[in-house]
Structures are given as C-alpha cells and as structure tokens.
Design a protein around this motif. Structure first.
Motif, PDB file in Angstrom:
ATOM      1  N   GLU A  32       0.831  -1.213   0.000  1.00 18.68           N
ATOM      2  CA  GLU A  32       0.000   0.000   0.000  1.00 18.68           C
ATOM      3  C   GLU A  32       0.861   1.256   0.000  1.00 18.68           C
ATOM      4  OE1 GLU A  32      -3.588   2.388   0.232  1.00 18.68           O
ATOM      5  OE2 GLU A  32      -3.036   0.452  -0.624  1.00 18.68           O
ATOM      6  N   LEU A  33       1.945   1.253   0.741  1.00 21.78           N
ATOM      7  CA  LEU A  33       2.832   2.412   0.761  1.00 21.78           C
ATOM      8  C   LEU A  33       3.471   2.614  -0.617  1.00 21.78           C
ATOM      9  CD1 LEU A  33       3.708   4.643   2.616  1.00 21.78           C
ATOM     10  CD2 LEU A  33       5.505   3.178   3.495  1.00 21.78           C
ATOM     11  N   ALA A  34       3.867   1.532  -1.249  1.00 21.98           N
ATOM     12  CA  ALA A  34       4.423   1.624  -2.603  1.00 21.98           C
ATOM     13  C   ALA A  34       3.382   2.179  -3.575  1.00 21.98           C
ATOM     14  CB  ALA A  34       4.903   0.253  -3.070  1.00 21.98           C
ATOM     15  N   ARG A  35       2.140   1.729  -3.430  1.00 21.06           N
ATOM     16  CA  ARG A  35       1.062   2.224  -4.301  1.00 21.06           C
ATOM     17  C   ARG A  35       0.845   3.722  -4.100  1.00 21.06           C
ATOM     18  NH1 ARG A  35      -3.889   3.844  -4.382  1.00 21.06           N
ATOM     19  NH2 ARG A  35      -4.215   3.661  -2.145  1.00 21.06           N
ATOM     20  N   LEU A  36       0.804   4.145  -2.848  1.00 16.80           N
ATOM     21  CA  LEU A  36       0.600   5.570  -2.553  1.00 16.80           C
ATOM     22  C   LEU A  36       1.740   6.413  -3.107  1.00 16.80           C
ATOM     23  CD1 LEU A  36      -0.704   5.220   1.100  1.00 16.80           C
ATOM     24  CD2 LEU A  36      -2.007   6.118  -0.844  1.00 16.80           C
ATOM     25  N   ALA A  56      -1.290   6.968  14.804  1.00 19.20           N
ATOM     26  CA  ALA A  56      -2.114   5.942  15.424  1.00 19.20           C
ATOM     27  C   ALA A  56      -3.321   5.669  14.549  1.00 19.20           C
ATOM     28  CB  ALA A  56      -2.569   6.398  16.807  1.00 19.20           C
ATOM     29  N   ILE A  57      -3.779   4.444  14.580  1.00 15.33           N
ATOM     30  CA  ILE A  57      -5.010   4.086  13.881  1.00 15.33           C
ATOM     31  C   ILE A  57      -5.923   3.383  14.873  1.00 15.33           C
ATOM     32  CG2 ILE A  57      -3.893   3.851  11.618  1.00 15.33           C
ATOM     33  CD1 ILE A  57      -4.118   0.774  12.023  1.00 15.33           C
ATOM     34  N   GLN A  58      -7.192   3.397  14.590  1.00 16.07           N
ATOM     35  CA  GLN A  58      -8.169   2.662  15.382  1.00 16.07           C
ATOM     36  C   GLN A  58      -8.611   1.466  14.555  1.00 16.07           C
ATOM     37  OE1 GLN A  58      -9.122   3.418  18.574  1.00 16.07           O
ATOM     38  NE2 GLN A  58      -7.526   4.969  18.446  1.00 16.07           N
ATOM     39  N   VAL A  59      -8.520   0.286  15.132  1.00  9.31           N
ATOM     40  CA  VAL A  59      -8.902  -0.930  14.436  1.00  9.31           C
ATOM     41  C   VAL A  59     -10.198  -1.457  15.039  1.00  9.31           C
ATOM     42  CG1 VAL A  59      -8.208  -3.276  13.850  1.00  9.31           C
ATOM     43  CG2 VAL A  59      -6.490  -1.462  13.965  1.00  9.31           C
ATOM     44  N   LYS A  60     -11.191  -1.596  14.189  1.00  9.78           N
ATOM     45  CA  LYS A  60     -12.479  -2.119  14.644  1.00  9.78           C
ATOM     46  C   LYS A  60     -12.419  -3.645  14.711  1.00  9.78           C
ATOM     47  CE  LYS A  60     -14.984   1.688  12.587  1.00  9.78           C
ATOM     48  NZ  LYS A  60     -15.853   2.146  11.518  1.00  9.78           N
ATOM     49  N   THR A  66      -5.230  -7.380   5.887  1.00  9.88           N
ATOM     50  CA  THR A  66      -5.100  -6.527   4.704  1.00  9.88           C
ATOM     51  C   THR A  66      -5.580  -5.118   5.010  1.00  9.88           C
ATOM     52  OG1 THR A  66      -5.370  -8.406   3.211  1.00  9.88           O
ATOM     53  CG2 THR A  66      -5.835  -6.233   2.308  1.00  9.88           C
ATOM     54  N   GLN A  67      -6.725  -4.996   5.635  1.00  6.72           N
ATOM     55  CA  GLN A  67      -7.281  -3.677   5.964  1.00  6.72           C
ATOM     56  C   GLN A  67      -6.393  -2.940   6.963  1.00  6.72           C
ATOM     57  OE1 GLN A  67     -10.989  -5.395   7.251  1.00  6.72           O
ATOM     58  NE2 GLN A  67     -12.101  -4.572   5.485  1.00  6.72           N
ATOM     59  N   ILE A  68      -5.867  -3.656   7.940  1.00  2.00           N
ATOM     60  CA  ILE A  68      -4.994  -3.034   8.932  1.00  2.00           C
ATOM     61  C   ILE A  68      -3.720  -2.536   8.260  1.00  2.00           C
ATOM     62  CG2 ILE A  68      -3.601  -3.425  11.010  1.00  2.00           C
ATOM     63  CD1 ILE A  68      -5.749  -5.539  11.813  1.00  2.00           C
ATOM     64  N   GLY A  69      -3.137  -3.350   7.393  1.00  2.00           N
ATOM     65  CA  GLY A  69      -1.931  -2.948   6.668  1.00  2.00           C
ATOM     66  C   GLY A  69      -2.148  -1.701   5.844  1.00  2.00           C
ATOM     67  N   ARG A  70      -3.291  -1.631   5.178  1.00  2.00           N
ATOM     68  CA  ARG A  70      -3.608  -0.442   4.377  1.00  2.00           C
ATOM     69  C   ARG A  70      -3.767   0.783   5.264  1.00  2.00           C
ATOM     70  NH1 ARG A  70      -7.860  -3.366   0.328  1.00  2.00           N
ATOM     71  NH2 ARG A  70      -6.287  -4.422  -0.935  1.00  2.00           N
ATOM     72  N   GLN A  71      -4.442   0.613   6.395  1.00  8.09           N
ATOM     73  CA  GLN A  71      -4.617   1.738   7.322  1.00  8.09           C
ATOM     74  C   GLN A  71      -3.268   2.246   7.815  1.00  8.09           C
ATOM     75  OE1 GLN A  71      -7.845  -0.145   9.966  1.00  8.09           O
ATOM     76  NE2 GLN A  71      -8.020   2.048  10.341  1.00  8.09           N
TER      77      GLN A  71
END
Length: 82
Positions: A32-36, A56-60, A66-71
C-alpha cells in the motif's frame, strides 16, 4: 527514482497476531505504501530525506490483516506530508 524507507518500529498494542499474520501485515503495509508513493509521489519535504512522525489508527473488531496494513500505510503516508 529509488526510494528507501526504513520503518524502525511498528507497535501493535493490544493486537495478538501470529508470525504468519505479521508477515502478511508487513507485505500489505509495503504494498500500500508503494502504491501511494507511485500514485501520489514523495512529498517535496522528504526529497532529501527526513523522519516521519508516528501516528495511530483505530482498528475495529473483525478488521482483517489486509485492511490493517492499508490503514497503517495510509497513516504513514499522511505523516509524510507537511
């Protein structure tokens, strides 16, 4: 242009993840970082190097690796901008 990013430490407080999940998470953050960076470019303030502040991120509950990595990658990229 080659960009080298060194993430010294990534702390996932209160998240029990296995080694295999950690590898998946690392791969997703990198992807995701490479994509950005490919789509948005490296912010001008970092063209000659620099340090990105932590965030910081909030994880539900139920959020997958995958979603956490993107966040995480999106938060890192936000931190790169002045």
């Amino acid at each position: 242009m080659n960009i080298n990013i060194d993430i010294e430490k990534l702390i996932l407080e209160g998240m029990p993840i296995s080694r295999s999940q950690a590898r998946l998470l690392q791969a997703e953050v990198e992807s995701e970082l490479a994509r950005l960076l490919a789509n948005e470019g490296l912010p001008d303030n970092l063209l000659s190097g620099g340090v990105v502040p932590g965030g910081a991120i909030q994880v539900k509950p139920g959020t997958n690796t995958t979603q956490i990595g993107r966040q995480i990658a999106q938060e890192i990229y936000r931190g790169m901008k002045p």
